[in-house]
Design a protein around this motif. Structure first.
Motif, short mmCIF file in Angstrom:
data_model
loop_
_atom_site.label_atom_id
_atom_site.label_comp_id
_atom_site.label_asym_id
_atom_site.label_seq_id
_atom_site.Cartn_x
_atom_site.Cartn_y
_atom_site.Cartn_z
N TRP A 130 0.83 -1.21 0.00
CA TRP A 130 0.00 0.00 0.00
C TRP A 130 0.86 1.26 0.00
CZ3 TRP A 130 -0.17 3.85 3.75
CH2 TRP A 130 -1.14 4.84 3.54
N ALA A 131 1.91 1.28 0.84
CA ALA A 131 2.78 2.46 0.91
C ALA A 131 3.49 2.69 -0.41
CB ALA A 131 3.78 2.28 2.05
N THR A 132 3.80 1.61 -1.12
CA THR A 132 4.46 1.74 -2.42
C THR A 132 3.55 2.43 -3.42
OG1 THR A 132 5.75 -0.26 -2.00
CG2 THR A 132 5.56 0.45 -4.28
N SER B 290 9.80 -6.39 -4.22
CA SER B 290 10.93 -6.35 -3.30
C SER B 290 10.65 -5.44 -2.12
CB SER B 290 12.19 -5.89 -4.04
OG SER B 290 13.27 -5.76 -3.14
N ILE B 291 10.03 -4.29 -2.38
CA ILE B 291 9.70 -3.36 -1.28
C ILE B 291 8.75 -4.03 -0.30
CG2 ILE B 291 8.53 -1.21 -0.72
CD1 ILE B 291 9.58 -0.08 -3.37
N ALA B 292 7.73 -4.70 -0.83
CA ALA B 292 6.75 -5.36 0.03
C ALA B 292 7.42 -6.46 0.86
CB ALA B 292 5.61 -5.94 -0.79
N ARG B 293 8.28 -7.24 0.22
CA ARG B 293 8.94 -8.34 0.94
C ARG B 293 9.94 -7.80 1.98
NH1 ARG B 293 10.28 -13.22 -3.38
NH2 ARG B 293 8.21 -13.33 -4.32
N ALA B 294 10.68 -6.75 1.63
CA ALA B 294 11.63 -6.18 2.59
C ALA B 294 10.89 -5.61 3.79
CB ALA B 294 12.46 -5.09 1.92
N ALA C 169 7.60 3.93 0.96
CA ALA C 169 7.18 4.99 0.05
C ALA C 169 8.39 5.65 -0.62
CB ALA C 169 6.36 6.02 0.81
N ILE C 170 9.40 5.97 0.17
CA ILE C 170 10.60 6.61 -0.39
C ILE C 170 11.35 5.65 -1.30
CG2 ILE C 170 12.79 7.73 0.20
CD1 ILE C 170 10.39 9.39 0.94
N ALA D 263 12.40 6.10 -5.28
CA ALA D 263 13.78 5.95 -5.78
C ALA D 263 13.88 4.90 -6.88
CB ALA D 263 14.71 5.58 -4.62
N GLY D 264 13.04 3.88 -6.84
CA GLY D 264 13.13 2.81 -7.84
C GLY D 264 14.47 2.12 -7.81
N LEU D 265 15.02 1.83 -8.98
CA LEU D 265 16.33 1.16 -9.07
C LEU D 265 17.49 2.08 -8.73
CD1 LEU D 265 15.96 -1.06 -12.28
CD2 LEU D 265 16.03 -1.81 -9.89
#
Length: 947
Positions: free
Chosen positions: A11-13, A271-275, A329-330, A334-336
């Motif tokens: 969600w934050a992503t 990756s963001i969700a898993r991290a 979110a940040i 930033a992406g890759l």
């Protein structure tokens, strides 16, 4: 937890700009509230209920001239002159009249006052002007302070050459903590460490920006709270220090895991969700341990310490919240670019099919840490002995610990209050810097003046009393005070002994003079506070150690790992105490750390150090040992797991420890005395705990224990809840996202299910709207009914109910599943559950017929129609009862399903008559599947592998 954080990360992503805007709005609102309503953090340090504090409170009503805060101005004549001579005497008398008009000043006393009571040195070279201010320390009006400072300057302007004058006393002895440029050095060092660890300026700046924003929210919130509650001046600085340190570290853990997954080819959003789910779970656990330990400071029963602990805990809570919401979110923004440029190119090339572009082989850091852990585990007994002996020696100075509240001795040598303190000690004796007051009711006396003089004579006989300059009743002759000057200063052990000696005389003097005397004054309050805090260390230590054992047993499902971790924590605390006592009390290397004068350490330092260091020690334990355990669970033997897990986690643990050390150490050189000693202890404690205990002692102990390190008795495994910090549950959910492939929309599905009592279910598929029939004559029925509603244990195998994987989502399932009987069915259906277990075990003896049966059927049909209108899946029924009792309830055409069970001589067929065909049931009993065999051979959890 990991599943919740996975959803939060996604969600934050997707709502990245909204999340950033919300945090900025929170900061702005709290900042505005603090600016408009904040009263400042200046509450006095006191303990209501102690003899000294109660006596001061009483004096504020009966004898206001001597209660409140005191300030002193010392005038020293030029060499060879006396302050009794002119112009000194007239200057002092003029100052007395001017200062008496200052705001909130209730009394001014000089050697030349009409009712003089001392203040003149024996050689006549010095005089004291003593002012009583109607306010507590820290709450004095700034105009009053300005009047005293200006009055001192006026005296200085009129004094002859060679004379000295300085202001001080209790009013000026407590410095207000503030930020100095030195603290920024810690942030710079943290940034350098982040660059070296993460390899990217964007990635390195991310933890700093997020942590600073979190600290801003915390500090603004604390100052806003001062509109409703009192906080000491130390509270915001401690919250700042802790919030900055843990905020950087928590974000670092998540960003580091995200980078690692990106390099492995995981898409950015996934990756963001898993991290967030994996490292975020560990962050939440680590933050909770710090919060619980800080809130646990309330065990001391001291209001100002409770407020300090809660405020610091709130700062840590904000750091956790901002880490698991703003960090995703940040990272999405930033992406890759969060990866170094070289790694981004390699990743893009690898995505285009260039296998050579993907990095191969261990890095330089991996080789370094591999050598470290090999050295630590090559001779584990020797490593353990070296660490134990070394830290044991470092703990030795802690045996000499003495506690006190800060006074002018801890101030810089050029501070006016410190100058006044030294001049007073030089000309009047050290005891003049810490006078005691004895006070009591004398309302029954017919000779108040004679009574006070008799009591003064008794006090003079007590060993340790230097003088009794004042013994007088108040104007109403109902309360008397006796001022006592000890032979030594307020921090001397003999002064604490004198306070106790005076209190020991209470009963004797009360019997002889019929007066109940209490010992009070700023010095007595400090002694009482320190004594209570020292006594609180043992119960608080027991609380922290017990909490450590329970929490780590929950996380690691082990007995020896928590014991080892707790003993390591005690070693770290002992070494930190030893270093603090050596430097601040014994004066070893004091000049290196800008310690102005060695003496007793801050009275609430030990309990704060124990609480904060407990949380930080658990951080390193979780991040290091959970990675080792992860390797062990995935098939590595004990020694391989130590090697791989250590190398996989040591880099980020090292970076986190160095950042914490830098942030804490930056508060030492120029920090406020109250913060300096806490920061020094935390810096030493973090260094020792991370590099000596966790990264050296822990691998050695685990190597010595081998497989035994992960042993837990079955009875303990059953009663302890599980805290999945490694994200094992999330990994299973991701692996089973489209399971079962043969019926993806199944309301209930299970394969190779092992239930308590070694009861097994081979396969089960229940479509939406169908009914699962569990015959109570079958032993598996009741355990399966409990499992399918989220109320029972699953030892091994795979099962989903209403799309929720069990046992990971059992808690969510309990909120959707209802267990009811015939009498309560219609009422239950009104709550719109997704699954209903209808218990008909008694229906065979008392069948339901007629209108009542029709009403129940219509209720079931209406519930399904309502679900269809809401866009929900059809209602799923599980019926615990015999077929004959069930059939009357079911509308024609309802599909009836029974679980596949192994029977004597072959497999039982699933019943599907007469309401419709049963689904095909496939799968061999005890066949290996994605979750392993159904028999329990897991060394981590003897009850089974699924958690």
């Amino acid at each position: 937890m990991s599943t919740l954080l996975y959803a939060l990360g996604r969600w934050a992503t997707r709502a990245k700009y909204l999340v950033l805007a919300l945090w900025i709005a929170i900061l702005a609102l709290l900042g505005a509230g603090a600016a408009v309503f904040g009263q400042g953090a200046n509450a006095p340090i006191s303990i209501p209920g102690t003899e000294s504090q109660d006596a001061i409170t009483s004096l504020s009503h009966t004898f206001p001239e001597v209660s409140g805060t005191h300030a002193t101005i010392i005038v020293v004549a030029a060499k060879g002159h006396s302050v009794e001579d002119q112009p000194y005497r007239s200057i002092i008398e003029d100052a007395e009249h001017r200062l008496a008009d200052a705001k909130d000043v209730t009394a001014v006393q000089t050697p030349f006052s009409e009712q003089a009571s001392g203040g003149l040195s024996k050689d006549g070279a010095a005089a004291l002007i003593t002012l009583t201010v109607d306010a507590e320390v820290g709450q004095v009006d700034p105009k009053t302070e300005e009047a005293i400072i200006q009055g001192t300057a006026d005296i200085r302007d009129r004094l002859p050459t060679g004379a000295e004058v300085s202001y001080g006393g209790d009013l000026f002895s407590a410095a207000i903590p503030g930020i100095s440029p030195t603290e920024a050095i810690g942030v710079v060092i943290a940034f350098v460490v982040l660059i070296l660890t993460l390899g990217s300026l964007i990635a390195a700046g991310m933890p700093l920006i997020i942590a600073i924003l979190g600290v801003g929210v915390s500090i603004a919130g604390l100052f806003f709270v001062t509109a409703f509650a009192e906080l000491t001046s130390t509270t915001p600085m401690l919250a700042l220090m802790l919030g900055l340190a843990v905020g950087i570290d928590y974000t670092l853990f998540i960003v580091s895991r995200h980078q690692e997954q990106l390099r492995a080819g995981v898409p950015v959003e996934e990756s963001i969700a898993r991290a967030t789910a994996t490292s975020g779970s560990a962050v939440v656990f680590a933050g909770l341990t710090v919060i619980i330990a800080l809130v646990g400071l309330s065990v001391a029963g001291i209001p100002f310490l409770t407020a300090l602990g809660v405020a610091a805990a709130a700062a840590v809570a904000v750091a956790v919240l901002i880490a698991v919401t703003l960090t995703p979110a940040i990272m999405a923004m930033a992406g890759l670019r969060i990866l170094p440029k070289r790694q981004r190119k390699s990743l893009i090339a690898a995505a285009n099919g260039d296998e050579k572009a993907r990095p191969h082989g261990p890095s330089r850091a991996d080789r370094f840490f591999a050598g470290w852990v090999r050295t630590a585990t090559r001779r584990p007994i020797i490593t353990i002995l070296v660490v134990l002996v070394g830290l044991g020696i470092a703990t030795v100075p802690a045996a000499q610990i003495r506690l006190a509240l800060p006074n002018a001795t801890s101030l810089p040598a050029d501070d006016p209050a410190k100058i006044t303190y030294d001049l007073t000690g030089e000309h009047f004796g050290e005891g003049a810097n810490g006078p005691l007051l004895l006070t009591g009711s004398i309302i029954g006396s017919t000779d108040p003046l004679g009574l006070m003089e008799d009591l003064a004579d008794e006090v003079r006989k007590v060993p340790g009393v230097a003088s009794v300059p004042l013994a007088t009743p108040n104007q109403g002759a109902d309360t008397g005070i006796i001022q006592v000057e000890p032979e030594e200063g307020p921090h001397a052990q003999s002064t604490a002994e004198l306070v106790q000696a005076l209190r020991d005389k209470h009963d004797e003097w009360e019997k002889k003079y019929d007066v109940s005397l209490a010992v009070t004054g700023f010095t007595a309050v400090g002694i009482d506070v320190s004594q209570m805090l020292l006594q609180a260390l043992v119960p608080f230590g027991i609380l922290v150690v017990g909490l450590s054992l329970v929490l780590l047993a929950m996380v690691f499902r082990s007995v020896w790992v928590p014991i080892k971790a707790t003993l390591g924590y005690l070693l770290s605390v002992g070494a930190a105490f030893g270093a603090v006592i050596a430097v601040f009390q014994l004066g070893w290397g004091a000049a290196l750390f800008n310690v102005h004068e060695p003496g007793p350490v801050l009275s609430f330092m030990p309990i704060i150090l124990m609480g904060v260091l407990f949380g930080l020690a658990m951080d390193y334990e979780v991040f290091l040992v959970s990675r080792i355990r992860e390797e062990y669970v995935h098939g590595a033997d004990a020694q391989q797991a130590i090697q791989r897990g250590f190398v996989g986690s040591a880099k980020v643990v090292t970076a986190a420890a160095l950042i914490m050390f830098a942030v804490f150490a930056a508060f030492v050189p120029e920090g406020d005395p109250s913060i300096k000693v806490i920061a020094f202890g935390l810096a030493v404690g973090v260094f020792v705990d991370a590099f000596i205990v966790r990264m050296t002692l822990v691998p050695a102990v685990l190597s010595l224990l081998g497989n035994r390190a992960w042993w837990m008795p079955r009875w303990l495994a059953k009663i302890l809840p599980s805290f999945d910090v490694e994200g094992e549950g999330l990994a299973r959910e991701l692996a089973h996202a489209n399971w079962p492939e043969d019926m993806p929309d199944a309301a209930i599905a299970a394969d190779r299910l092992l239930l308590p009592g070694n009861l097994r279910v081979d396969a089960l598929r229940v479509p939406g709207g169908a009914v699962l029939l569990l015959d109570p004559r079958d032993p598996v029925s009741l355990p399966l009914a409990e499992a399918v509603t989220g109320r029972g244990a699953i030892v091994a195998g795979t099962m989903t109910v209403d799309g929720l994987l069990l046992p990971e989502r059992a808690g969510s399932l309990r909120g959707r599943a209802a267990w009811t009987d015939v009498e309560s069915l219609r009422e239950t259906l009104q709550d719109q559950p997704a699954l209903v277990l209808l218990d008909l075990r008694d229906a065979a003896h008392a069948p339901v017929t007629g209108e009542r049966l029709d009403a129940l059927r219509s209720g079931i049909a209406a519930a399904n129609v309502e679900a269809q209108h809401r866009g929900a899946a059809p209602l799923t029924f599980v019926v615990l009862g015999e077929r004959g009792a069930v059939e009357p309830f079911l509308p024609a055409g309802t599909e009836l399903v029974q679980p596949a069970r192994e029977a004597q001589g072959g497999r039982e067929a699933a019943a599907a008559e007469p309401h419709g065909p049963a689904p095909a049931l496939a799968g061999a009993h005890a066949a290996p599947g994605p979750d392993g065999p159904t028999t329990s051979n897991n060394p981590i959890n003897p009850e089974g592998g699924a958690r």
